[in-house]
Enzyme design. Sequence first.
Site, short mmCIF file in Angstrom:
data_model
loop_
_atom_site.label_atom_id
_atom_site.label_comp_id
_atom_site.label_asym_id
_atom_site.label_seq_id
_atom_site.Cartn_x
_atom_site.Cartn_y
_atom_site.Cartn_z
N HIS A 1 -4.45 -2.55 3.70
CA HIS A 1 -5.24 -1.32 3.87
C HIS A 1 -6.66 -1.53 4.36
O HIS A 1 -7.38 -0.57 4.60
CB HIS A 1 -5.26 -0.50 2.58
CG HIS A 1 -6.18 -1.09 1.54
ND1 HIS A 1 -5.78 -2.05 0.65
CD2 HIS A 1 -7.49 -0.86 1.27
CE1 HIS A 1 -6.78 -2.38 -0.13
NE2 HIS A 1 -7.84 -1.68 0.22
C1 UD1 Z 1 -11.22 2.73 0.03
C2 UD1 Z 1 -12.38 1.75 -0.06
C3 UD1 Z 1 -11.85 0.33 -0.11
C4 UD1 Z 1 -10.84 0.16 -1.21
C5 UD1 Z 1 -9.74 1.22 -1.09
C6 UD1 Z 1 -8.82 1.12 -2.28
C7 UD1 Z 1 -14.42 2.53 1.08
C8 UD1 Z 1 -15.29 2.38 2.27
N1 UD1 Z 1 -13.26 1.88 1.10
O1 UD1 Z 1 -10.56 2.50 1.26
O2 UD1 Z 1 -12.92 -0.55 -0.33
O3 UD1 Z 1 -10.28 -1.13 -1.12
O4 UD1 Z 1 -10.32 2.52 -1.06
O5 UD1 Z 1 -7.57 1.69 -2.02
O6 UD1 Z 1 -14.78 3.21 0.15
N2 UD1 Z 1 -6.24 9.07 2.60
C9 UD1 Z 1 -5.24 9.94 2.26
N3 UD1 Z 1 -5.08 10.27 0.95
C10 UD1 Z 1 -5.88 9.79 -0.04
C11 UD1 Z 1 -6.90 8.90 0.31
C12 UD1 Z 1 -7.08 8.56 1.63
O7 UD1 Z 1 -4.49 10.40 3.12
O8 UD1 Z 1 -5.66 10.13 -1.21
C13 UD1 Z 1 -6.38 8.65 4.02
C14 UD1 Z 1 -7.33 9.54 4.82
O9 UD1 Z 1 -6.82 9.65 6.10
C15 UD1 Z 1 -8.59 8.69 4.85
C16 UD1 Z 1 -8.06 7.25 4.85
O10 UD1 Z 1 -6.88 7.32 4.07
O11 UD1 Z 1 -9.39 8.97 5.97
C17 UD1 Z 1 -9.02 6.24 4.28
O12 UD1 Z 1 -9.45 6.62 2.96
P1 UD1 Z 1 -10.90 6.17 2.41
O13 UD1 Z 1 -11.05 6.64 1.03
O14 UD1 Z 1 -11.96 6.53 3.39
O15 UD1 Z 1 -10.83 4.61 2.45
P2 UD1 Z 1 -9.69 3.62 1.95
O16 UD1 Z 1 -9.08 2.98 3.14
O17 UD1 Z 1 -8.82 4.31 0.98
N1 UDP Z 2 -2.10 -0.70 -6.86
C1 UDP Z 2 -1.14 0.19 -7.35
N2 UDP Z 2 -0.22 0.72 -6.47
C2 UDP Z 2 -0.21 0.41 -5.14
C3 UDP Z 2 -1.19 -0.50 -4.65
C4 UDP Z 2 -2.13 -1.02 -5.53
O1 UDP Z 2 -1.10 0.47 -8.54
O2 UDP Z 2 0.66 0.92 -4.40
C5 UDP Z 2 -3.09 -1.27 -7.79
C6 UDP Z 2 -3.09 -2.79 -7.82
O3 UDP Z 2 -2.15 -3.28 -8.77
C7 UDP Z 2 -4.52 -3.10 -8.20
C8 UDP Z 2 -5.31 -2.00 -7.51
O4 UDP Z 2 -4.39 -0.93 -7.32
O5 UDP Z 2 -4.70 -3.00 -9.60
C9 UDP Z 2 -5.85 -2.49 -6.20
O6 UDP Z 2 -6.23 -1.42 -5.41
P1 UDP Z 2 -6.36 -1.48 -3.83
O7 UDP Z 2 -5.53 -2.56 -3.28
O8 UDP Z 2 -6.14 -0.11 -3.34
O9 UDP Z 2 -7.92 -1.75 -3.61
P2 UDP Z 2 -8.86 -3.05 -3.61
O10 UDP Z 2 -8.63 -3.83 -4.84
O11 UDP Z 2 -8.58 -3.82 -2.35
O12 UDP Z 2 -10.23 -2.45 -3.53
#
Ligand code: UD1
Ligand code: UDP
Length: 346
Positions: free
Chosen positions: A225
């Site tokens: 991601h």
């Molecule tokens: C965010 C964090 C990242 C973290 C990740 C955990 C930032 C800059 N990034 O990334 O560090 O590792 O969360 O998972 O804060 N979207 C949906 N539904 C949701 C959430 C997001 O459809 O519930 C889609 C939207 O199109 C959105 C895109 O995912 O634009 C990215 O979501 P965003 O929260 O901006 O960043 P993440 O990639 O989730």
């Molecule tokens: N996780 C989860 N379901 C998923 C993917 C991740 O429960 O489908 C949990 C995972 O076990 C870990 C945390 O979410 O505890 C990590 O989140 P993510 O990978 O979204 O973000 P990051 O750690 O890179 O910020």
Amino acid sequence: MTVVGARPQFIKAGAVNRAIQEFNKKKGRIREIWVHTGQHYDYLMDKVFFEELKLPKPDYHLEVGSGSHGEQTGLMLERVERVLKNEKPETVIIYGDTNSTLAGALAAAKLNIPVGHVEAGLRSYNSAMPEEINRLLTDHLSTFLFCPTDQAVINLLKEGIKDGRARIVKNVGDVMYDSILYYSKLAEKRSTILKELGFFTPNSGRAIHESPLHRTPNYYLVTLHRAENTDDPKRLKSILKALNEIGRNTPTVLPLHPRTKKMMKVYHLFRGFKNIKFIEPVSYFDMLKLEKNARAILTDSGGIQKEAYWFRVPCLTLREETEWVETIKGGWNVLTGAKVKRIVGR
Ligand code: UD1
Ligand code: UDP
């Protein structure tokens, strides 16, 4: 006041919330107010964790949703500030390195409210990562720097942030480790994900794909991601190609983050990867079960690299660098980047 908004923060704040409840049972009187920025909002990115981990219902939901970095962080800043002015908390606690982290820290610091950063001091030294910018700024705004490792304390020292009168900087251990210690047995018992995915035959409990020599389930678990991978069509395609190659011989399951799903659509990358089993994001219990029983994990997630290490499951990190250098030194994690040869070769 606890400010959260993204999937990993629900898990981390859950561990601290449990500790606060324990403390309050014996000798304390800490009142914790939960503020959910709304950064993640899909059921499988949000509510599923509140339900499964019995997290407190947020006192404030700011419903910020998705947007560009400026839009999202700006809206959060405005709305968190309003709550802070209303509640006047003694301290604001924020987690990790997302936009919700930075917005919570900045809003509080500007009102002279002390900030406590859980997972302080991590550095990738790659300033192209939005997370690196968030961490750096958040640490410099924080008064309580709760580091998860000794390396994190050293990283902060290099930037002049040290334990002393003005700030508290300590290696307090990792709240995500507390969380898996607490939940992994329960997850093993409760989760039925392996059966649902067909990695076990219904009655025997044996893996379908096991060879006579392997009595354990035989699959690879993948998560993907990071913006540096998903928003670069070349890298994304290359990683998917490698996974498809791996999936030819061994089932390869990928719970798909909404960002990755969106970018695969944008770049027309849904066809041609039939050996990858794409599924919806999974709950925490399902994830722990999938991780614990995998032959190996391929990921660009920060949290999942650590969980692989704690479960002693080999990990391939689909990045050029990592903040969690201990997992590499320990020999359980290797950096592969995004090139097919490097990923498949491992
Ligand atoms: C965010 C964090 C990242 C973290 C990740 C955990 C930032 C800059 N990034 O990334 O560090 O590792 O969360 O998972 O804060 N979207 C949906 N539904 C949701 C959430 C997001 O459809 O519930 C889609 C939207 O199109 C959105 C895109 O995912 O634009 C990215 O979501 P965003 O929260 O901006 O960043 P993440 O990639 O989730
Ligand atoms: N996780 C989860 N379901 C998923 C993917 C991740 O429960 O489908 C949990 C995972 O076990 C870990 C945390 O979410 O505890 C990590 O989140 P993510 O990978 O979204 O973000 P990051 O750690 O890179 O910020």
